[in-house]
Design an enzyme around this catalytic site. Structure first.
Site, PDB file in Angstrom:
ATOM      1  N   VAL A 120       0.837  -1.202   0.000  1.00 23.85           N
ATOM      2  CA  VAL A 120       0.000   0.000   0.000  1.00 23.85           C
ATOM      3  C   VAL A 120       0.871   1.253   0.000  1.00 23.85           C
ATOM      4  O   VAL A 120       0.617   2.222  -0.725  1.00 23.85           O
ATOM      5  CB  VAL A 120      -0.953  -0.005   1.211  1.00 23.85           C
ATOM      6  CG1 VAL A 120      -1.689   1.328   1.321  1.00 23.85           C
ATOM      7  CG2 VAL A 120      -1.941  -1.150   1.102  1.00 23.85           C
ATOM      8  N   ALA A 121       1.928   1.242   0.821  1.00 25.95           N
ATOM      9  CA  ALA A 121       2.796   2.413   0.932  1.00 25.95           C
ATOM     10  C   ALA A 121       3.587   2.661  -0.343  1.00 25.95           C
ATOM     11  O   ALA A 121       3.900   3.806  -0.680  1.00 25.95           O
ATOM     12  CB  ALA A 121       3.748   2.233   2.105  1.00 25.95           C
ATOM     13  N   GLU A 125      -0.565   6.596  -4.214  1.00 27.92           N
ATOM     14  CA  GLU A 125      -2.008   6.786  -4.424  1.00 27.92           C
ATOM     15  C   GLU A 125      -2.414   8.254  -4.466  1.00 27.92           C
ATOM     16  O   GLU A 125      -3.495   8.594  -4.952  1.00 27.92           O
ATOM     17  CB  GLU A 125      -2.801   6.078  -3.320  1.00 27.92           C
ATOM     18  CG  GLU A 125      -2.633   6.651  -1.918  1.00 27.92           C
ATOM     19  CD  GLU A 125      -1.358   6.142  -1.244  1.00 27.92           C
ATOM     20  OE1 GLU A 125      -1.014   6.658  -0.180  1.00 27.92           O
ATOM     21  OE2 GLU A 125      -0.728   5.232  -1.800  1.00 27.92           O
ATOM     22  N   ASP A 167      -1.568  36.288 -35.098  1.00 28.07           N
ATOM     23  CA  ASP A 167      -2.098  37.358 -35.931  1.00 28.07           C
ATOM     24  C   ASP A 167      -1.506  38.691 -35.471  1.00 28.07           C
ATOM     25  O   ASP A 167      -1.075  38.836 -34.326  1.00 28.07           O
ATOM     26  CB  ASP A 167      -3.618  37.422 -35.816  1.00 28.07           C
ATOM     27  CG  ASP A 167      -4.290  36.246 -36.498  1.00 28.07           C
ATOM     28  OD1 ASP A 167      -3.777  35.801 -37.532  1.00 28.07           O
ATOM     29  OD2 ASP A 167      -5.317  35.773 -35.983  1.00 28.07           O
ATOM     30  N   ASP A 456      -9.229  33.610 -35.673  1.00 32.14           N
ATOM     31  CA  ASP A 456     -10.531  34.094 -35.198  1.00 32.14           C
ATOM     32  C   ASP A 456     -11.670  33.805 -36.172  1.00 32.14           C
ATOM     33  O   ASP A 456     -12.831  33.874 -35.799  1.00 32.14           O
ATOM     34  CB  ASP A 456     -10.482  35.603 -34.922  1.00 32.14           C
ATOM     35  CG  ASP A 456      -9.993  36.404 -36.128  1.00 32.14           C
ATOM     36  OD1 ASP A 456      -9.964  35.839 -37.247  1.00 32.14           O
ATOM     37  OD2 ASP A 456      -9.635  37.582 -35.961  1.00 32.14           O
ATOM     38  N   ASP A 460     -10.070  29.906 -40.294  1.00 31.61           N
ATOM     39  CA  ASP A 460      -8.927  29.577 -39.444  1.00 31.61           C
ATOM     40  C   ASP A 460      -9.097  28.238 -38.740  1.00 31.61           C
ATOM     41  O   ASP A 460      -8.123  27.687 -38.222  1.00 31.61           O
ATOM     42  CB  ASP A 460      -8.722  30.659 -38.375  1.00 31.61           C
ATOM     43  CG  ASP A 460      -8.293  31.993 -38.964  1.00 31.61           C
ATOM     44  OD1 ASP A 460      -7.631  31.971 -40.016  1.00 31.61           O
ATOM     45  OD2 ASP A 460      -8.616  33.036 -38.380  1.00 31.61           O
ATOM     46  N   ASN A 522       8.851   6.416  -1.204  1.00 37.29           N
ATOM     47  CA  ASN A 522       8.350   5.044  -1.243  1.00 37.29           C
ATOM     48  C   ASN A 522       9.487   4.032  -1.366  1.00 37.29           C
ATOM     49  O   ASN A 522       9.450   2.963  -0.749  1.00 37.29           O
ATOM     50  CB  ASN A 522       7.364   4.875  -2.399  1.00 37.29           C
ATOM     51  CG  ASN A 522       6.068   5.631  -2.159  1.00 37.29           C
ATOM     52  OD1 ASN A 522       5.869   6.229  -1.096  1.00 37.29           O
ATOM     53  ND2 ASN A 522       5.180   5.622  -3.141  1.00 37.29           N
ATOM     54  N   GLU A 525      11.026   3.496   2.045  1.00 37.21           N
ATOM     55  CA  GLU A 525      10.252   2.612   2.915  1.00 37.21           C
ATOM     56  C   GLU A 525      10.472   1.148   2.537  1.00 37.21           C
ATOM     57  O   GLU A 525      10.653   0.278   3.402  1.00 37.21           O
ATOM     58  CB  GLU A 525       8.774   2.983   2.830  1.00 37.21           C
ATOM     59  CG  GLU A 525       8.462   4.371   3.376  1.00 37.21           C
ATOM     60  CD  GLU A 525       7.029   4.802   3.092  1.00 37.21           C
ATOM     61  OE1 GLU A 525       6.202   3.927   2.779  1.00 37.21           O
ATOM     62  OE2 GLU A 525       6.747   6.015   3.169  1.00 37.21           O
ATOM     63  N   THR A 553       2.952  11.724   4.962  1.00 35.50           N
ATOM     64  CA  THR A 553       3.989  12.275   4.070  1.00 35.50           C
ATOM     65  C   THR A 553       3.513  12.468   2.638  1.00 35.50           C
ATOM     66  O   THR A 553       3.927  13.424   1.974  1.00 35.50           O
ATOM     67  CB  THR A 553       5.235  11.375   4.068  1.00 35.50           C
ATOM     68  OG1 THR A 553       4.866  10.062   3.641  1.00 35.50           O
ATOM     69  CG2 THR A 553       5.858  11.305   5.450  1.00 35.50           C
ATOM     70  N   ASP A 554       2.656  11.577   2.142  1.00 32.57           N
ATOM     71  CA  ASP A 554       2.223  11.676   0.741  1.00 32.57           C
ATOM     72  C   ASP A 554       1.044  12.614   0.542  1.00 32.57           C
ATOM     73  O   ASP A 554       0.853  13.140  -0.551  1.00 32.57           O
ATOM     74  CB  ASP A 554       1.828  10.291   0.207  1.00 32.57           C
ATOM     75  CG  ASP A 554       3.046   9.433  -0.068  1.00 32.57           C
ATOM     76  OD1 ASP A 554       4.155   9.882   0.260  1.00 32.57           O
ATOM     77  OD2 ASP A 554       2.888   8.326  -0.597  1.00 32.57           O
TER      78      ASP A 554
END
Length: 725
Positions: A120-121, A125, A167, A456, A460, A522, A525, A553-554
């Site tokens: 998960v870490a 995410e 232009d 414009d 164009d 990550n 870890e 932290t994230d």
């Protein structure tokens, strides 16, 4: 829509053009049903509104479109693919951790929870949230700068633009025309106040007012094209009001202006006959003139040498930056309109030349210089006279006196390959038809350029669609042009395009910084959990520790990085290649060595405390791992500038997020309820100082890396040149 139907006996429809005839109209009248979104290519008409908004056919289509979700942007797709690859790598490593732990005799359930928590870490995410926040904040900042982003994918592409084709009128200039010079009977007059009261002067002022589609609004204000508004203001200032003239000389027909004809003719009823007034480019009008009015109001033949002299005078006026129009007239004794209206555009009597000034926008020159500093080539495209185009291009800094100018007729005669080669050197395009813009875009793209094209009009739209960034004018642009564009300028200003490019680079920078930060965190870890057992140490963290560290932290620090101010060097770098990865120019090296550094510091804290018999060793690992990431996020705010130079308080959101994370971590250590949940212990003063010192060394290490990068010692590209981040 350019089809029409005649009156028929009974309602009938033309399914191809969306037209319907009404039997109640007089014979010969033309009527059509114009659905919302239909394009009228020319002519005049009146209409009755029978439905608005969502009740129209286009409204029905809009309802269907509203039910369709937009797809992901290219950046989001790349990040999604990156996330999947990272997930596979993380799962593989976690599987190895699980197997290694079981082989060492660790409790199976604990190792299973550790592996799941680590998986998960390891997955960033918060990445989709950070990307979405970055793009949304960027789009909001662009709106404040008068640039409306129609699709977020344009934000990413803006950072890669190498050519901006703009232009002239209204984009580089103020689109605030004013008559400043008139050539009449061989004399150069400033404005209309000094015009002599003779036939030539009176007819010229009448032509300026009558050959004019400007109208008065409900409040009496003039509405119309800026050039025609300037002509109308000048004629009225001289006492030739449009309303009074139209009462005497009502318009009965016209041959509208067309970019290929470069002229416009209006026909008015006069004393049992007709009079036609012609207005347009000097070369288009003078080629139709056979006579001119002398100073004594007598008509005389216009000799070829006189025609050449007038064209030279127009050239001289254009060279000073003026937009030059020529005027002529023709009296027709019959009051019957000819079958072919364009047939009146011959045997014209020349009246005079009118020079209009459109001041350059004050910010245009600096915006052009910003483009050059950023490695972007600005190019001017206009339908104006070449001399006018060159004068404005030199005033804004787009071109130097010797730069290549190419006209529309010259472009039409060139082969595709020849033009592709010439496009590298051309900085000014003059007398260009709108449909030629797509040729310019394609030639530049074949040369490997990323093009932003402004436009414009209806014609164009193909060029806007073809360009990587189509830029439509918000004030004067048509619905068709805005629909085809990726970006709409709400103020029709060239400087706004440059501001949008700046914002596109800024957004991509911040996304890179987040990826740089989160992947290093990550990997730290994963390495901490993975390496410690091989060194004879116990599993350093509990599953709750891993999840807590990932949460604090994230989340807020990562999102706060999306609010990082732009770096000073942002617009002094070359454009980013559109297919460039997020991980170029030392990204992988940085993430790897910082991840190893944080993991090494965490394992050192564990080994030191564990060997010394401290019961707090797990809390120390937990603290070092969390606070090291906060030190890293402060250092990673810039990829080359030091934090001291940036200023600690230049991103208060990030500083607040780091401070909050620090307080939460201290709460985990010293508050009994949090100690019970996370199984932590209160650290002694010495242990806390050691943890803070180890964590702070990450900041020192990254600052040394940036110092080395600024000197070109690391992260060079394949050519040996210093990389640009």
């Amino acid at each position: 829509m350019n089809k029409q139907v005649e009156w028929v006996a009974g309602p009938e429809a033309d399914p191809d053009a969306g037209l319907v005839a009404d039997e109640d109209l007089p014979l010969g009248d033309r009527v059509s049903m114009a659905y919302k979104g239909t394009v009228i290519t020319g002519g005049r008409g009146r209409g009755i509104v029978i439905a608005t908004g969502m009740q129209t056919e286009l409204g029905t289509i809009a309802t269907l479109l509203g039910s369709i979700e937009d797809g992901k942007t290219p950046l989001q797709k790349r990040l999604a693919g990156f996330g999947k690859r990272i997930a596979l790598v993380a799962l593989a490593i976690c599987g190895i951790v699980l197997v290694a732990g079981l082989m060492r005799g660790e409790p199976p359930m604990q190792m299973f929870l550790v592996a799941i928590s680590l998986a998960v870490a390891a997955i960033p995410e918060a990445l989709p949230a950070v990307v979405t926040v970055s793009l949304a904040l960027g789009a909001r900042r662009m709106v404040r700068s008068k640039a409306l982003v129609k699709r977020l994918s344009a934000v990413e592409t803006l950072g890669s633009v190498t050519y901006i084709c703009a232009d002239k009128t209204g984009t580089l200039t103020q689109n605030r025309m004013e008559v400043v010079s008139i050539h009449l009977n061989g004399q150069i007059l400033q404005g209309t106040g000094n015009l002599p009261e003779n036939k030539a002067g009176n007819l010229l002022l009448s032509a300026m007012a009558l050959n004019n589609d400007s109208v008065l609004g409900e409040k009496g204000e003039a509405i119309g094209d800026p050039t025609e508004l300037a002509l109308l203001a000048a004629s009225e200032q001289a006492g030739f009001g449009k309303q009074d003239l139209e009462a005497k000389l009502p318009r009965v027909a016209e041959v509208p202006f067309d970019s290929s004809r470069k002229r416009m003719t209006t026909i008015h009823r006069q004393n049992g006959g007709l009079v036609a007034f012609l207005k347009g480019a000097p070369e288009a009008v003078l080629s139709r003139c056979t006579t001119r009015l002398s100073a004594g109001d007598a008509g005389e033949t216009l000799q070829p040498i006189q025609r050449e002299s007038l064209l030279e005078q127009a050239e001289a006026m254009a060279s000073s930056g003026l937009r030059v129009l020529a005027f002529g007239f023709r009296e027709l004794p019959s009051n019957v309109l000819p079958a072919e209206l364009e047939s009146v555009e011959q045997e014209i009597t020349f009246l005079g030349l009118v020079g209009l000034a459109d001041p350059v926008r004050p910010e245009a020159r600096q915006a052009v210089q910003d483009c050059r500093d950023a490695g972007i080539v600005p190019v001017m495209i206009t339908g104006d006279h070449p001399s006018t185009a060159r004068a404005i291009a030199e005033q804004t800094g787009i071109a130097s006196p010797g730069d290549r100018l190419l006209t529309g007729p010259e472009l039409a005669r060139m082969s595709e390959l020849d033009f592709q080669d010439q496009a590298r050197r051309v900085r000014i395009y003059a007398r260009v038809k709108p449909e030629q813009k797509i040729q310019i875009v394609k030639a530049l793209q074949k040369n490997g350029e990323v093009v932003a094209m402004t436009g414009d009009g209806v014609n164009d739209a193909p060029a806007l669609k073809q360009a990587e960034i189509g830029v439509a004018m918000g004030k004067v642009g048509t619905d068709v042009a805005r629909e085809a564009a990726h970006l709409v300028l709400l103020d029709d200003n060239f400087a706004t395009i440059v501001a949008a490019v700046r914002e596109g680079r800024h957004i991509f920078d911040n996304i890179r910084k987040f990826v740089r930060f989160v992947m290093a965190s990550n990997s730290a870890e994963i390495l901490t959990i993975f390496v410690a057992p091989f060194l004879g140490l116990p599993i350093p963290l509990l599953p709750l520790h891993i999840l807590w560290t990932n949460l604090v932290t994230d989340g807020l620090p990562g999102i706060a990085l999306a609010m990082e101010p732009e770096e000073k060097s942002l617009m002094s770098r070359p454009p980013r290649p559109p297919r460039e990865s997020l991980f170029t120019h030392g990204q992988w090296q940085h993430m790897l060595w910082v991840g190893i550094l944080i993991a090494g510091l965490s394992i050192f804290a564990q080994a030191y405390a564990f060997r010394s018999g401290s019961p707090h060793w797990q809390t120390m690992v937990f603290t070092v791992l969390t606070l090291s990431q906060m030190a890293h996020v402060l250092a990673v705010r810039s990829e080359r500038e030091s934090l001291i130079r940036l200023g600690l308080f230049s991103n208060p959101q990030l500083l607040g997020a780091v401070f909050l994370t620090f307080l939460l971590q201290m709460g985990c250590i010293y508050l009994p309820p949090m100690q019970a949940i996370l199984h932590t212990h209160a650290l002694t003063a010495g242990e806390l100082i050691l943890c803070l010192s180890l964590s702070g060394s990450v900041w020192v290490g990254v600052e040394i890396e940036k110092w080395m990068f600024r000197r070109g010692w690391i992260y060079r590209n394949n050519s040996g040149q210093r990389a640009v981040l």
